[in-house]
Design an enzyme around this catalytic site. Structure first.
Site, PDB file in Angstrom:
ATOM      1  N   GLU A 212      44.077  38.839  47.208  1.00  0.00           N
ATOM      2  CA  GLU A 212      45.069  38.757  46.151  1.00  0.00           C
ATOM      3  C   GLU A 212      46.511  38.666  46.678  1.00  0.00           C
ATOM      4  O   GLU A 212      47.323  39.573  46.460  1.00  0.00           O
ATOM      5  CB  GLU A 212      44.941  39.949  45.195  1.00  0.00           C
ATOM      6  CG  GLU A 212      43.557  40.048  44.575  1.00  0.00           C
ATOM      7  CD  GLU A 212      43.462  41.068  43.442  1.00  0.00           C
ATOM      8  OE1 GLU A 212      44.450  41.782  43.202  1.00  0.00           O
ATOM      9  OE2 GLU A 212      42.399  41.145  42.801  1.00  0.00           O
ATOM     10  N   GLU A 418      35.539  40.257  43.299  1.00  0.00           N
ATOM     11  CA  GLU A 418      35.784  41.524  42.592  1.00  0.00           C
ATOM     12  C   GLU A 418      35.623  41.301  41.102  1.00  0.00           C
ATOM     13  O   GLU A 418      36.103  40.303  40.558  1.00  0.00           O
ATOM     14  CB  GLU A 418      37.219  42.048  42.804  1.00  0.00           C
ATOM     15  CG  GLU A 418      37.464  42.675  44.133  1.00  0.00           C
ATOM     16  CD  GLU A 418      38.901  43.189  44.271  1.00  0.00           C
ATOM     17  OE1 GLU A 418      39.535  43.531  43.254  1.00  0.00           O
ATOM     18  OE2 GLU A 418      39.372  43.236  45.418  1.00  0.00           O
TER      19      GLU A 418
END
Ligand code: FCB
Length: 512
Positions: A212, A418
């Site tokens: 991220e 995720e």
């Protein structure tokens, strides 16, 4: 790949080292060994209505600072998250990852738990300051030994290790030298990637460069709700470019160091951006957020160029000509093998209207400073749907939309690296945790993945966030994402009902 027997490690007592223990929620739970799930193969259980491909990777994920603890052991130095969490006012209750869930010492127990759940893969991250304490120079063998032992333990239990090189814990030494807004940080990252791959490439075959990068750049240097807590929109954009560059340089370093069969990925938290209405102003707002939330990464990674609209939106903030040097885009767009997608909730936007002000229901934490440079006129709205304990609306269609559009636009094999949810878990009198909301969330999102596969997307795996309850960054320990409950007083692990449910999904290879 070789598989050596890792050195035995001793467990430490949870009570003394925990910081600050009083602020944590005290719960009682039975130990993992008493409640470990067993894969109950019953002849009667029918095939799932929605079967996943046979080689699908059934995983769970964690990140070093959120679970390891042992922050002062083996020569590890401080990361920006150590500094940030120890700075008053930065995290809920002043909580830190000093002990976290002590995965560093309890990893063998945790791997046994994973094996009992039937996981076929585990995604964890390497702590950069544990491997290369100052962010320069040689690797620290004691740090590498921990990851060698973890990878070996996983492989001995038939669980495929997936290593993320950077899940937000930059060595503080490098932040002191300028951090991600400084170009040199990208070179440092490539060197670290090379050290890690040379040491661990014989036993880890799937590597994720960055987790991220949007959060690293825009929450770390824009809104400041994440470490290092800086709030300069220009620095946030510089950080984004240098993270992209770091990724590209690391892909080159990894390819040079790893066996040719190794797979290299990056994990992006792409935003499923939705316009509140079809009004042209709202559509323009959605375009801006898609640019600075998504295409700032997918553009250079997959097309070798920053999107023209992003450059125009942010031209008043940075000099892109000076920032992006010759050759950078070729580095950034080096081919990768898999794209990792992290997904939790969609993002609904409109143009700001006088009556509502610039609402910021973007799910990324409160701050006076926006994490969206060049998008001042955009309002964020609560999406429809039930909320998780994070206040994030539940809408699995965003996951299908992202997977199918990534497949259509870039054609890469995909991993959901995720997905999961925090809820207010209650420990029952018998120590069990019944979490039907989490089961419903996971079930709906796995169905969304299945829809994407049916629509042609090549999705190779799913990693539940998270294996264990853990340190949820600025929210501290109050937000529990684990399929396995952790008692923060005793550190006992107890699989929740959702863990038993997931074990059954894995055993059957799909959902109904
Ligand atoms: C993601 C992070 C992960 C965890 C989940 C809830 O953005 O990658 O570490 O915090 O959110």
């Amino acid at each position: 790949m070789t598989s050596t027997v890792p050195p035995a490690r001793t467990a430490t007592s949870p009570s003394a080292a925990r910081t600050p223990s009083a602020a944590r929620t005290a719960t009682t739970a039975r130990t993992a060994s008493a409640t470990a799930p067993t894969a109950r193969a019953t002849a009667e259980s029918p095939s799932p209505a929605h079967a996943f491909p046979p080689a699908f990777r059934w995983g769970a994920a964690t990140a070093a600072y959120q679970v390891e603890g042992a922050v002062r052991e083996g020569g590890r130095t401080a990361s920006i998250w150590d500094t940030f969490s120890h700075t008053p006012g930065r995290t809920a209750g002043g909580q830190t990852g000093d002990l976290a869930v002590d995965h560093f010492h309890r990893f063998r127990e945790d791997v046994r738990l994973m094996a009992r759940l039937g996981l076929t893969s585990y995604r964890f991250s390497l702590s950069w300051p544990r491997v290369q304490p100052t962010g320069r120079g040689p690797a620290l063998e004691s740090g590498l030994d921990f990851y060698r032992a973890l990878a070996d333990e996983l492989r001995e239990h038939g669980i495929r290790p997936v290593a993320t090189l950077y899940h937000w814990d930059l060595p503080q030494h490098l932040e002191d030298a300028g951090g991600w807004p400084a170009r040199d940080n990208a070179e440092r990252f490539a060197e670290y990637a090379s050290l890690a791959a040379r040491a661990l490439g014989d036993r880890i075959d799937t590597w994720v460069t960055l987790n991220e990068p949007w959060c690293s750049a825009f929450l770390g240097y824009g809104s400041g709700v994440h470490a290092p807590g800086r709030t300069d929109p220009a620095d946030a954009l510089r950080a984004a470019h240098h993270l992209n560059l770091a990724h590209g340089l690391a892909v080159g370093a990894l390819r040079a160091a790893l066996p040719s069969a190794a797979e290299i990925a990056v994990s992006l938290n792409l935003h499923a951006v939705r316009s509140l209405s079809g009004h042209p102003d709202d559509l323009a707002a959605a375009r801006r957020i898609d640019a600075v939330g998504n295409r700032i990464f997918t553009g250079p990674l997959f097309t070798g160029a920053y999107p023209a609209d992003l450059l125009a939106d942010t031209a008043h903030l940075v000099d892109w000509e000076a920032l992006v040097r010759d050759g950078d885009l070729a580095e950034i767009s080096r081919p990768i093998d898999l794209l990792g997608l992290n997904y939790y909730t969609p993002t609904v936007v409109s143009a700001t209207r006088d009556t509502e002000g610039a609402t910021r229901h973007d799910g990324h934490g409160e701050s006076r400073h926006s994490p969206w440079p060049g998008a001042d006129g955009v309002a964020f709205h609560r999406a429809p749907g039930e909320l998780t304990a994070m206040g994030w609306p539940i809408d699995p269609t965003g996951l299908t939309d992202l997977l199918t559009s990534l497949h259509r636009e870039h054609g890469l094999p995909l991993l959901v690296t995720e997905n999961g949810a925090a809820f207010e878990d209650v420990v029952g009198p018998d120590g069990s945790v019944d979490d039907p909301e989490r089961i419903a969330y996971l079930s709906a999102h796995l169905a969304a993945v299945h829809h994407a596969i049916e629509a042609g997307a090549d999705v190779r795996g799913y990693y539940l966030w998270s294996l264990l309850d853990n340190f949820e960054w600025a929210y501290g320990y109050a937000k529990r994402f684990g399929a396995v409950h952790v008692d923060y007083d005793t550190l006992a692990r107890t699989p929740k009902a959702s863990a038993h449910w997931y074990a059954e999904v894995i055993r059957r290879g799909g959902i109904d």
